[in-house]
Design an enzyme around this catalytic site. Structure first.
Site, PDB file in Angstrom:
ATOM      1  N   GLY A  77      74.616  63.554  23.878  1.00 49.47           N
ATOM      2  CA  GLY A  77      73.591  64.158  24.728  1.00 49.47           C
ATOM      3  C   GLY A  77      72.556  64.873  23.883  1.00 49.47           C
TER       4      GLY A  77
ATOM      5  N   GLY B 238      69.143  68.050  24.191  1.00 53.22           N
ATOM      6  CA  GLY B 238      68.464  69.060  24.986  1.00 53.22           C
ATOM      7  C   GLY B 238      67.519  69.848  24.109  1.00 53.22           C
TER       8      GLY B 238
ATOM      9  CG  PHE C 292      70.990  72.353  22.516  1.00 53.72           C
ATOM     10  CD1 PHE C 292      71.642  71.502  21.640  1.00 53.72           C
ATOM     11  CD2 PHE C 292      71.032  72.067  23.860  1.00 53.72           C
ATOM     12  CE1 PHE C 292      72.329  70.398  22.100  1.00 53.72           C
ATOM     13  CE2 PHE C 292      71.729  70.962  24.334  1.00 53.72           C
ATOM     14  CZ  PHE C 292      72.372  70.130  23.453  1.00 53.72           C
TER      15      PHE C 292
ATOM     16  CB  VAL D  33      75.910  66.967  21.726  1.00 52.81           C
ATOM     17  CG1 VAL D  33      77.414  67.121  21.526  1.00 52.81           C
ATOM     18  CG2 VAL D  33      75.302  68.269  22.210  1.00 52.81           C
TER      19      VAL D  33
ATOM     20  CE  LYS E 258      75.797  72.228  22.649  1.00 49.39           C
ATOM     21  NZ  LYS E 258      75.404  73.412  23.450  1.00 49.39           N
TER      22      LYS E 258
ATOM     23  CG  ASP F  14      71.300  76.528  31.975  1.00 47.31           C
ATOM     24  OD1 ASP F  14      70.902  76.347  33.145  1.00 47.31           O
ATOM     25  OD2 ASP F  14      71.151  75.692  31.079  1.00 47.31           O
TER      26      ASP F  14
END
Length: 381
Positions: A25, A27, A29, A32, A54, A151
């Site tokens: 995934g 995002g 940040f 991953v 991550k 979140d």
């Protein structure tokens, strides 16, 4: 002789090298990936062979650094995703430093994945109660340690295989990149996903621990109904107006206990909204044994990425061919409306080295991830 001995010190123990696998995934940040440790019993033995990693450029790793710090403060909790330490590698393209944080690998995917798979049928009541209790247990620790998650949503609840029974999955809170200290004196902008924001966050810009409880109510409602807490197609200002003036609709067919639990989560006055501690004794979850989860094949997503590695004439996946499978185009458009504005971290910004397919002796691309050893992989016991 003395100088000769000093010039040839005893060799240091070999560090536990790791390989970067397929992307799971991405995002704001960073991204991953699967992290593969061919020799998990080495210097940093004790951690699983497969972890999630991550990764973000060190120059833009503020959220990732925050997450690592908070996970360290929280310590080990069965209902919060576990951190196994950090490492720094170099980008083979431009030599820039990449911060890598090692986390538990959630072989069951996320709660959002589970809800999507069960859409139209909804989750079983026993599943909803069990996952709700797990989330509450994790949230209780987060709040006791003085943090606000900010979140909480199905995509940030991961399903990890129970070490006592691999067919049972435990819901664990993840993604602390937007978390903050509770009751900070310096006010900061509200962050998170619009669909799960509380009335006080929208109206007053206040985001404290009761806001997490409101978001929990949204998550539980989504598990019960298979639908988002607010209808699709709303513009951002329309959604925020609804949050400020209304409460998510609770279907009449929901059980009495579930309905009362949701009403309490959706208490509009944050000062009157019950805490995670109080909700843990609510009849909806009270008496639910997390370890007594049913063995449901709908939750089974174990090693789905490894199945893709079974390619003709190849037992490995060069990461360049990996893709982030977060949903169809329609879902991606919805996410654009729901998520707060942020700079996405493109997957290609992190150059993979290789994935060694389990049982295969040779990596796709020779060489391990370069390791300057600025940070050791710590926390694995």
């Amino acid at each position: 002789m003395k100088r000769a001995r000093e010039a040839n010190p005893p060799p240091r123990p070999e560090q536990s090298a790791w390989l970067r696998g397929p992307m799971l995934g991405k995002g704001s940040f960073g991204s991953v990936f699967v992290a593969v440790f061919p020799n998990p019993g080495g210097t940093f033995g004790g951690h699983p062979k497969f972890l999630a990693v991550k990764s973000a450029y060190a120059s833009s790793s503020a959220e990732l650094t925050t997450e690592k710090m908070i996970l360290d403060r929280l310590g080990h909790c069965p209902y919060i995703i576990r951190c196994f330490g950090e490492d720094v590698t170099f980008s083979p393209e431009d030599g820039r430093l990449i911060l890598n944080v090692f986390l538990e690998y959630a072989s069951g995917g996320s709660l959002a994945d589970l809800i999507e798979e069960a859409r139209g049928l909804r989750l079983l009541p026993s599943q909803v109660r069990r996952h709700t209790r797990s989330i509450l247990e994790g949230l209780k620790l987060v709040h006791r340690k003085g943090f606000v998650h900010c979140d909480l949503k199905p995509a940030n609840i991961l399903l990890v295989s129970d070490h006592r029974d691999r067919d049972v999955f435990v819901a664990k809170i993840a993604d602390f990149g937007l978390a903050k200290r509770a009751e900070q004196s310096a006010k900061r902008p509200v962050r998170g996903t619009s669909l799960y924001l509380s009335p006080e966050a929208v109206i007053e810009g206040v985001q404290e621990q009761p806001s997490d409880v409101w978001a929990l109510g949204c998550v539980v409602l989504e598990m019960l109904t298979g639908r988002r807490p607010w209808e699709k197609g709303l513009k951002k200002h329309e959604l925020r107006h609804k949050i400020a003036t209304e409460t998510p609709v609770i279907p009449p067919w929901v059980s009495k206990e579930a309905k009362d639990f949701l009403f309490k989560c959706f208490t509009r006055n944050p000062d009157e909204r019950p805490s995670a501690d109080v909700l843990l004794i609510h009849p909806f979850v009270c008496g639910t044994k997390i370890e007594d989860g049913q063995r449901l094949k709908s939750e089974e997503k174990l090693s789905s990425w490894s199945l893709k590695a079974d390619v003709e004439d190849s037992n490995f996946i060069p990461l360049a061919s990996s893709s982030c499978e977060e949903g169809e185009e329609e879902e991606e458009e919805e996410e654009e409306e729901e998520e707060e504005d942020s700079v996405s971290f493109a997957a290609e910004m992190i150059t993979p080295v290789a994935l060694m397919y389990p049982g295969h002796k040779r990596p796709a691309i020779s060489g391990f991830c370069p390791k300057p050893s600025v940070f050791a992989l710590m926390g694995a016991t």
